[in-house]
Design a protein around this motif. Structure first.
Motif, short mmCIF file in Angstrom:
data_model
loop_
_atom_site.label_atom_id
_atom_site.label_comp_id
_atom_site.label_asym_id
_atom_site.label_seq_id
_atom_site.Cartn_x
_atom_site.Cartn_y
_atom_site.Cartn_z
N GLY A 114 0.81 -1.21 0.00
CA GLY A 114 0.00 0.00 0.00
C GLY A 114 0.84 1.26 0.00
N TRP A 115 1.98 1.21 0.72
CA TRP A 115 2.88 2.37 0.80
C TRP A 115 3.44 2.73 -0.57
CZ3 TRP A 115 8.55 2.48 2.66
CH2 TRP A 115 8.94 3.79 2.94
N PHE A 116 3.97 1.72 -1.27
CA PHE A 116 4.54 1.96 -2.59
C PHE A 116 3.48 2.41 -3.58
CE2 PHE A 116 8.17 -1.03 -1.50
CZ PHE A 116 9.06 0.01 -1.32
N ALA A 117 2.28 1.83 -3.48
CA ALA A 117 1.21 2.19 -4.42
C ALA A 117 0.87 3.67 -4.30
CB ALA A 117 -0.03 1.34 -4.16
N MET A 118 0.69 4.15 -3.07
CA MET A 118 0.36 5.57 -2.88
C MET A 118 1.52 6.46 -3.28
SD MET A 118 -1.96 5.75 0.59
CE MET A 118 -0.94 4.71 1.63
N LEU A 119 2.75 6.03 -3.00
CA LEU A 119 3.92 6.83 -3.33
C LEU A 119 4.04 7.04 -4.83
CD1 LEU A 119 7.40 6.34 -1.71
CD2 LEU A 119 7.22 6.52 -4.16
N PHE A 120 3.88 5.97 -5.61
CA PHE A 120 4.02 6.08 -7.06
C PHE A 120 2.86 6.83 -7.69
CE2 PHE A 120 7.07 2.56 -6.68
CZ PHE A 120 8.08 3.07 -7.47
N PRO A 363 6.53 19.92 -2.05
CA PRO A 363 5.68 20.09 -0.87
C PRO A 363 4.51 19.12 -0.87
CG PRO A 363 6.18 22.21 -1.88
CD PRO A 363 6.63 21.16 -2.85
N PHE A 364 3.91 18.95 -2.04
CA PHE A 364 2.76 18.05 -2.17
C PHE A 364 3.16 16.59 -1.96
CE2 PHE A 364 1.09 15.64 -6.04
CZ PHE A 364 0.17 14.90 -5.31
N VAL A 365 4.11 16.11 -2.75
CA VAL A 365 4.50 14.70 -2.65
C VAL A 365 5.19 14.45 -1.31
CG1 VAL A 365 5.83 12.85 -3.69
CG2 VAL A 365 4.71 14.53 -5.14
N GLY A 366 6.04 15.41 -0.87
CA GLY A 366 6.74 15.22 0.39
C GLY A 366 5.79 15.09 1.56
N MET A 367 4.78 15.96 1.63
CA MET A 367 3.83 15.87 2.73
C MET A 367 3.00 14.61 2.64
SD MET A 367 1.05 18.64 4.14
CE MET A 367 2.37 19.76 4.61
N PHE A 368 2.65 14.23 1.43
CA PHE A 368 1.86 13.01 1.26
C PHE A 368 2.67 11.79 1.70
CE2 PHE A 368 -0.01 9.51 -1.20
CZ PHE A 368 -1.34 9.67 -0.85
N ILE A 369 3.94 11.73 1.30
CA ILE A 369 4.80 10.62 1.71
C ILE A 369 4.97 10.63 3.23
CG2 ILE A 369 7.13 9.65 1.58
CD1 ILE A 369 7.28 10.65 -1.29
N ALA A 370 5.15 11.82 3.81
CA ALA A 370 5.31 11.91 5.26
C ALA A 370 4.09 11.36 5.99
CB ALA A 370 5.56 13.37 5.65
N ARG A 371 2.91 11.64 5.48
CA ARG A 371 1.68 11.21 6.15
C ARG A 371 1.53 9.70 6.16
NH1 ARG A 371 -3.64 14.54 4.63
NH2 ARG A 371 -4.41 13.01 6.14
N VAL A 372 2.18 9.01 5.23
CA VAL A 372 2.01 7.55 5.15
C VAL A 372 3.29 6.81 5.53
CG1 VAL A 372 0.22 7.75 3.39
CG2 VAL A 372 2.60 7.50 2.67
N SER A 373 4.26 7.50 6.16
CA SER A 373 5.57 6.89 6.42
C SER A 373 5.94 6.81 7.89
CB SER A 373 6.66 7.66 5.67
OG SER A 373 6.45 7.63 4.28
N ARG A 374 5.01 7.02 8.79
CA ARG A 374 5.31 6.90 10.21
C ARG A 374 5.77 5.47 10.53
NH1 ARG A 374 2.89 9.42 14.89
NH2 ARG A 374 1.24 10.27 13.56
N GLY A 375 6.76 5.35 11.37
CA GLY A 375 7.24 4.04 11.81
C GLY A 375 8.47 3.53 11.07
N ARG A 376 8.88 4.18 9.99
CA ARG A 376 10.06 3.78 9.24
C ARG A 376 11.31 4.42 9.84
NH1 ARG A 376 7.70 -0.24 6.20
NH2 ARG A 376 5.70 0.52 5.40
N THR A 377 12.43 3.72 9.80
CA THR A 377 13.68 4.37 10.17
C THR A 377 14.09 5.31 9.04
OG1 THR A 377 15.11 2.70 9.17
CG2 THR A 377 14.41 2.33 11.46
N VAL A 378 14.95 6.27 9.37
CA VAL A 378 15.41 7.21 8.35
C VAL A 378 16.11 6.45 7.23
CG1 VAL A 378 17.04 9.09 7.89
CG2 VAL A 378 15.58 9.16 9.92
#
Length: 533
Positions: A114-120, A363-378
């Motif tokens: 799901g993460w990759f799908a939303m990212l792409f 700003p758009f893609v970065g914020m969207f990725i941030a919203r779905v990326s909690r819990g990942r290491t840097v």
């Protein structure tokens, strides 16, 4: 991770939260963040009205703006892009990569699929469809031509002029350069800044929060207001550019399949119709709308990719994937060199536009990725956001662009090369089996990518203009979704794709400096966080 504050900072420094941003419920249920919402909204309304009132003057202004920025500052765009890549790779190999977004006990909100799908779907969907065939062909035509200065422009492969095979390989290397590490590094920088300062420091999910380590409480004043306003404008015009490309390609596909008139009127009808569909997705929210549409699109994109790979020159495409990556690595120093270039068309017409476009989307893609990326290491975050998507983009370009190049070089079919840019995908598919079906799937992909970009952008702009809140009122999301469509229509009427590209470049230019400053802030924040682990 400890809940302590960074050394030298008071505990209240990171407890500012929403109280530092003036927010009020306004007319029609809008969650107004003064003055970001009002300045952004009024600026966009004034832009739309002004462009519609004097379209000819607006067209001339847009063209001159793009030319001035790309000609005078191509070195700046190329230098900034290189720094973003180096910064991200540095985070991967340093101890800072061990920091977890959300704290040591945080777990991912979404699985990898799901993460990759939303990212792409949010990141590059329409662009991949529009440029997947056309860009490799364009670079091939430039590098194979017997024109003055061409050999100098493509010095790493000086034998390319007159050599179709070498020109095809170089064209693929240049394409991968534009869709690989550099754009995804820009997205990663913004996404990492937003995710870290929001999830680890409790700051609002807004661009201004990324600069708290550098400017302290001043981010809640006019400095922060202007950063967020610039983010809204950059996002809106970056999205409008993509929507314009999508409408043009969908219109070309409908003309190819059904003979529907290819005109500005048809494109406007498409934008209106697809914006209406995007509104439905916006109402359903992140999980019910964006995530579902993204997953559907990824399945369709994967099926089309596999089909073209299997019915095209499969062995040559698989070989070309690795040789293209090799050519990309070999020629990367020359392609990314910001100084002493002789290939103005490539560095200014292609790279500068792309980098400005990606930056305006960040700003758009970065914020969207941030919203779905909690819990990942840097480290996990950077590798997944930077390296894996780059490889997938390279595979996509190799399969679609490589098939078209094989048709030109091996089969002698020039239909794709002679076709208009927005029609090249369908011209390539016309030489493969099941043309009607695959072309229809191509149109559907463009439309759904259009929808996911629009509704994702609405959610992100809504978050910024609501002061970092991720649960803004529904009328506000609808407001921004409608305005995205209006801006795209206005730009098409005021100069077509050239106007769209001009506004993306113009808004992306100042935001490049913002991203460079953001890298410093990220490093400072992660360094302090690492000491507390």
């Amino acid at each position: 991770m400890s809940d302590q504050t960074n050394p030298g900072e008071t505990e209240t420094d990171f407890e500012v939260g929403q109280d530092n941003i003036e927010t009020q419920i306004g007319p029609f249920g809008l969650d107004i963040h003064n003055p970001v919402f009002l300045i952004s909204g009024l600026a966009i309304v004034a832009f739309v009205l002004g462009t519609l009132m004097v379209p000819q003057a607006a067209t001339e202004l847009f063209n001159s703006m793009r030319g001035w920025v790309t000609v005078n500052f191509d070195w700046f765009f190329l230098s900034a892009g290189n720094l973003f890549v180096l910064f991200c790779l540095l985070l991967v190999v340093t101890p800072l990569g061990a920091v977890r977004l959300g704290g040591v006990d945080a777990t991912p909100d979404y699985g990898y699929a799901g993460w990759f799908a939303m990212l792409f779907a949010a990141g590059m969907g329409i662009g991949l469809m529009f440029f997947g065939v056309s860009e490799p062909i364009s670079h091939y035509a430039s590098s194979v031509a017997e024109t003055a200065g061409t050999a100098e422009s493509w010095a790493p492969l000086a034998g390319a002029p007159g050599d179709p095979a070498a020109a095809a390989q170089l064209g693929m290397a240049a394409t991968i350069y534009h869709w690989g590490l550099h754009p995804w590094a820009m997205y990663a920088v913004v996404a990492l800044a937003l995710a870290f300062f929001s999830y680890n420091r409790g700051l609002p999910l807004s661009l201004r929060s990324a600069f708290f380590p550098l400017f302290g409480d001043r981010v809640w004043g006019w400095f922060g207001h202007m950063v967020d306003v610039l983010a809204v404008l950059a996002t809106l015009f970056g999205l409008a550019t993509s929507l314009g490309f999508g409408a043009s390609q969908a219109n070309a596909g409908l003309n190819f399949l059904f003979g529907i008139d290819d005109s500005s009127g048809t494109k406007i009808i498409l934008i209106i119709g697809i914006t209406a569909v995007a509104l439905i997705s916006v109402v359903r929210g992140l999980d019910g709308g964006v995530k579902r549409a993204s997953e559907i699109n990824m399945v369709l994109a994967f099926l089309l990719l596999v089909f073209v790979l299997l019915v095209g020159p499969t062995a040559d495409l698989l070989k070309g994937f690795f040789s293209g990556l090799g050519a990309y690595v070999t020629n990367l120093p020359a392609l990314s060199n910001p100084f002493g270039r002789t290939d103005a068309n490539f560095s200014q017409g292609w790279t500068s536009f792309y980098w400005a476009w990606w930056i305006s989307w960040s700003p758009f893609v970065g914020m969207f990725i941030a919203r779905v990326s909690r819990g990942r290491t840097v480290r996990e975050f950077v590798i997944c956001v930077l390296l894996i998507p780059s490889l997938v983009c390279a595979l996509w370009m190799t399969v679609f662009g490589g098939t078209a190049l094989s048709q030109i070089v091996v089969d002698g079919y020039s239909g794709a090369q002679d076709a208009a840019t927005e029609l090249r995908l369908f011209a390539m598919l016309s030489e493969l089996p099941l043309t009607q079906i695959t072309s229809a799937i191509g149109i559907i992909l463009v439309v759904v990518f259009f929808v996911t970009s629009s509704d994702s952008g609405s959610l992100v702009i809504d978050t910024i203009t609501a002061g970092g809140k991720t649960d803004g009122p529904m009328p506000q999301r609808v407001f921004w979704c409608v305005f995205e469509g209006l801006v795209a229509i206005t730009l098409l009427l005021g100069g077509g794709l050239a106007a769209l590209q001009a506004m993306a470049v113009t808004t992306g230019f100042p935001f490049a400096a913002v991203l460079l400053l953001m890298c410093v802030s990220i490093w400072k924040g992660l360094s302090a966080e690492r000491k507390l682990m």
